[in-house]
Design a protein around this motif. Structure first.
Motif, short mmCIF file in Angstrom:
data_model
loop_
_atom_site.label_atom_id
_atom_site.label_comp_id
_atom_site.label_asym_id
_atom_site.label_seq_id
_atom_site.Cartn_x
_atom_site.Cartn_y
_atom_site.Cartn_z
N ASP A 287 0.85 -1.25 -0.18
CA ASP A 287 0.06 0.02 0.01
C ASP A 287 0.75 1.30 0.03
OD1 ASP A 287 -2.54 -1.07 -0.20
OD2 ASP A 287 -3.03 -0.96 1.96
N ASN A 288 2.02 1.34 0.83
CA ASN A 288 2.80 2.50 0.88
C ASN A 288 3.62 2.71 -0.49
OD1 ASN A 288 2.10 2.72 3.51
ND2 ASN A 288 4.00 1.66 4.37
N GLU A 289 3.64 1.69 -1.11
CA GLU A 289 4.51 1.78 -2.49
C GLU A 289 3.37 2.13 -3.74
OE1 GLU A 289 7.20 -0.74 -3.80
OE2 GLU A 289 8.42 -0.75 -2.00
N GLY A 290 2.14 2.07 -3.08
CA GLY A 290 0.98 2.31 -4.25
C GLY A 290 0.51 1.23 -4.98
N VAL A 291 0.82 -0.05 -4.60
CA VAL A 291 0.27 -1.21 -5.05
C VAL A 291 -0.86 -1.73 -4.27
CG1 VAL A 291 0.97 -3.50 -5.96
CG2 VAL A 291 2.58 -1.77 -6.15
N HIS A 292 -1.85 -1.66 -4.73
CA HIS A 292 -3.11 -2.18 -3.81
C HIS A 292 -3.77 -3.22 -4.33
CE1 HIS A 292 -2.68 1.96 -1.99
NE2 HIS A 292 -2.62 2.59 -3.25
N ILE A 293 -3.67 -4.40 -3.30
CA ILE A 293 -4.33 -5.54 -3.85
C ILE A 293 -5.60 -5.56 -3.37
CG2 ILE A 293 -1.74 -6.75 -4.29
CD1 ILE A 293 -2.54 -7.87 -1.48
N HIS A 294 -6.50 -6.70 -4.04
CA HIS A 294 -7.59 -6.61 -3.45
C HIS A 294 -8.13 -7.98 -2.86
CE1 HIS A 294 -8.06 -3.79 -6.63
NE2 HIS A 294 -7.75 -4.28 -7.60
N HIS A 295 -7.23 -8.83 -2.87
CA HIS A 295 -7.57 -10.33 -2.01
C HIS A 295 -6.33 -10.83 -1.39
CE1 HIS A 295 -6.86 -12.93 -5.95
NE2 HIS A 295 -5.96 -13.37 -4.94
N LEU A 296 -6.41 -11.48 -0.47
CA LEU A 296 -5.66 -12.25 0.26
C LEU A 296 -6.14 -13.69 0.55
CD1 LEU A 296 -4.95 -10.69 4.04
CD2 LEU A 296 -5.02 -13.37 3.45
N ASP A 297 -5.20 -14.45 -0.13
CA ASP A 297 -5.34 -15.96 -0.13
C ASP A 297 -4.54 -16.51 0.99
OD1 ASP A 297 -5.25 -18.61 -0.58
OD2 ASP A 297 -5.46 -18.29 -2.92
N ILE A 298 -5.09 -17.23 2.10
CA ILE A 298 -4.16 -17.77 3.03
C ILE A 298 -4.09 -19.15 2.90
CG2 ILE A 298 -6.36 -18.22 4.60
CD1 ILE A 298 -2.89 -16.95 5.71
N GLY A 299 -4.66 -19.81 1.83
CA GLY A 299 -4.30 -21.22 1.41
C GLY A 299 -5.05 -22.17 2.10
N GLY A 300 -4.81 -23.50 2.18
CA GLY A 300 -5.42 -24.37 2.75
C GLY A 300 -4.72 -24.87 4.15
N GLY A 301 -4.84 -26.20 4.31
CA GLY A 301 -3.91 -26.76 5.39
C GLY A 301 -4.36 -27.32 6.52
N ILE A 302 -5.86 -26.90 6.93
CA ILE A 302 -6.37 -27.28 8.24
C ILE A 302 -6.32 -28.76 8.06
CG2 ILE A 302 -8.30 -27.34 9.46
CD1 ILE A 302 -7.04 -24.91 10.32
#
Ligand code: LLP
Length: 425
Positions: free
Chosen positions: A225-240
């Motif tokens: 965000d500080n660099e001006g690259v704004h991403i829309h999603h966060l994918d935490i993967g699987g694993g449980i």
């Protein structure tokens, strides 16, 4: 609740006795419970209700079309790792717009197919992959949505073959190189940087490593965000992980508890630093959706007493279920109709010509030839990892819905196994 239970001394899938399935469809056969599948998916979808979240089922765990179809109807997206898996999603009526594409070695052809179909996102794992994807997208006059799979260097504390989030693993972009790699991605004209992704390993019994990985992703999102690259999603993967029932194993964290903690952390971050910064959360669960939905039903062929060990030889083998021999995984084996005879200790082995062909070791069972056994929690990474070794046709698959068993994949017959081969003229 388990959908596999003893009723009048006979193991059932929902209301269907497993011996009826064996009589109708033969053995070995994978038997799934539809109710269990829907219940496991609901643990995710309920916790995500009212949020901007998407559960992308990691179909490598079990990719039968009937399973994909049921999950798609519940609103699932899919995490794929090959072009073949994308074609399966589409054959099952799934929405390519809810597909994310993981994996370190995507080919040009696979990238082209995924761009044609309009998938949600490519989880990119290296700089050369960014360039390849950019070139393929350019050749099609398109822009490819990308997320970087970041390797947060978190110890998932699981079997080394299924830990993926450490520096020593082949997966992802090293945490320390992530910003640089994002800059490279943002500079390529045919890529849209839309997300961040990680997957640290599988069969995690505790969610602490996942929450630690989440913190590292959040740190990166802030830096971006500080660099001006704004991403829309966060994918935490699987694993449980799931409870395979091994003595001494800690019970896995319930999915709902993990999601509550994860969303609390994300909400706190959004409120503190961003006053409501929007972010979509994506999950890629495989095992926790399907493992407990399936059992592998197999028949005892012979009992073979030995000087050091007794062997119970069954009609399922390592080609049907690789997990024990490949990972030393402990899988529970239950008699479908337990007898009151004195149990004997057996190694449970298949007919394949390898000493590694074992399904379970040192199990106390009172069984006779012709009896049925059920390998429990076999719905994940069972059928999808099966092979035709020893020219053995793969098992049938049956989905039980209440009192009804539906054949969802018929048994392969031997002639089919060499039908694609030809001799020299
Ligand atoms: N996302 C990615 C990028 C993955 O590589 C995997 C699994 C998953 C999601 C789903 O993970 P799950 O929720 O199922 O833990 N054959 C092994 C497991 C291999 C897992 C590979 N990656 C086994 O039978 O234990």
């Amino acid at each position: 609740m388990s959908h596999f239970s003893y009723q009048d001394g006979v193991l059932h899938a929902e209301s269907t006795p497993l011996p009826d399935i064996a009589a109708a469809f033969g053995t070995p056969t994978y038997v799934y419970s539809k109710a269990a599948l829907l219940e496991n998916f609901a643990a995710y979808s309920d916790a995500c209700r009212g949020r901007d979240a998407l559960v992308c089922y990691a179909m490598k765990a079990n990719s039968n079309l009937a399973i994909l179809d049921l999950l798609a109807r519940e609103g699932a997206g899919f995490d794929i790792v090959s072009g073949g898996e994308l074609l399966r999603v589409m054959a099952a009526g799934g929405d390519p717009g809810k597909v994310i594409f993981s994996g370190v070695g995507k080919t040009e052809r696979e990238m082209r197919l995924a761009l044609e179909k309009g998938i949600l996102c490519f989880n990119v794992e290296s700089i050369p992959e960014l360039h390849r994807l950019n070139d393929v997208a350019a050749s099609m006059g398109k822009r490819a949505p990308v997320s970087l799979r970041v390797n947060p260097n978190v110890d998932a504390k699981t079997h080394p073959y299924i830990a993926t989030g450490l520096k020593a693993n082949k997966f992802g972009v090293a945490f320390d190189d992530a910003l640089e790699t994002y800059r490279a991605a943002a500079s390529l004209p045919n890529l849209d940087v839309v997300g961040i992704d990680c997957h640290i390993g599988s069969q995690l019994l505790d969610d602490a490593p996942l929450l630690e990985a989440l913190d590292k992703l959040i740190e990166l999102i802030d830096a971006l965000d500080n660099e001006g690259v704004h991403i829309h999603h966060l994918d935490i993967g699987g694993g449980i992980g799931v409870d395979y029932g091994a003595a001494g194993d800690a019970p896995p964290v319930p999915v709902g508890d993990y999601l509550t903690r994860l969303f609390a952390r994300i909400d706190a971050w959004r409120a503190e630093r961003h006053g409501g910064r929007a972010i979509k959360v994506i999950f890629e669960p495989g095992r926790s959706i399907v493992a407990s939905t399936g059992v592998l039903v197999t028949k005892v062929e012979f009992l073979k007493p030995g000087a050091e060990k007794n062997f119970c030889i069954i009609d399922a083998a390592m080609n049907d279920m690789m997990r024990p021999t490949l990972y030393g995984a402990w899988m529970d084996m239950k008699a479908v109709q337990p007898s009151s005879d004195v149990p004997v200790l057996y190694d449970i082995v298949g007919p394949v010509c390898e000493s590694g062909d074992w399904l379970a070791r040192e199990r106390a069972l009172a069984v006779q030839p012709g009896d049925l056994l059920a390998m429990m929690s076999a719905g994940a990474y069972g059928m999808t990892m099966a092979s035709n070794y020893n020219t053995r046709g793969r098992a049938a698959e049956v989905m039980v819905d209440g009192e009804q068993g539906h054949l969802i994949r018929r048994r392969e017959n031997p002639a089919e196994l060499f039908a694609l081969e030809s001799m020299l003229k």
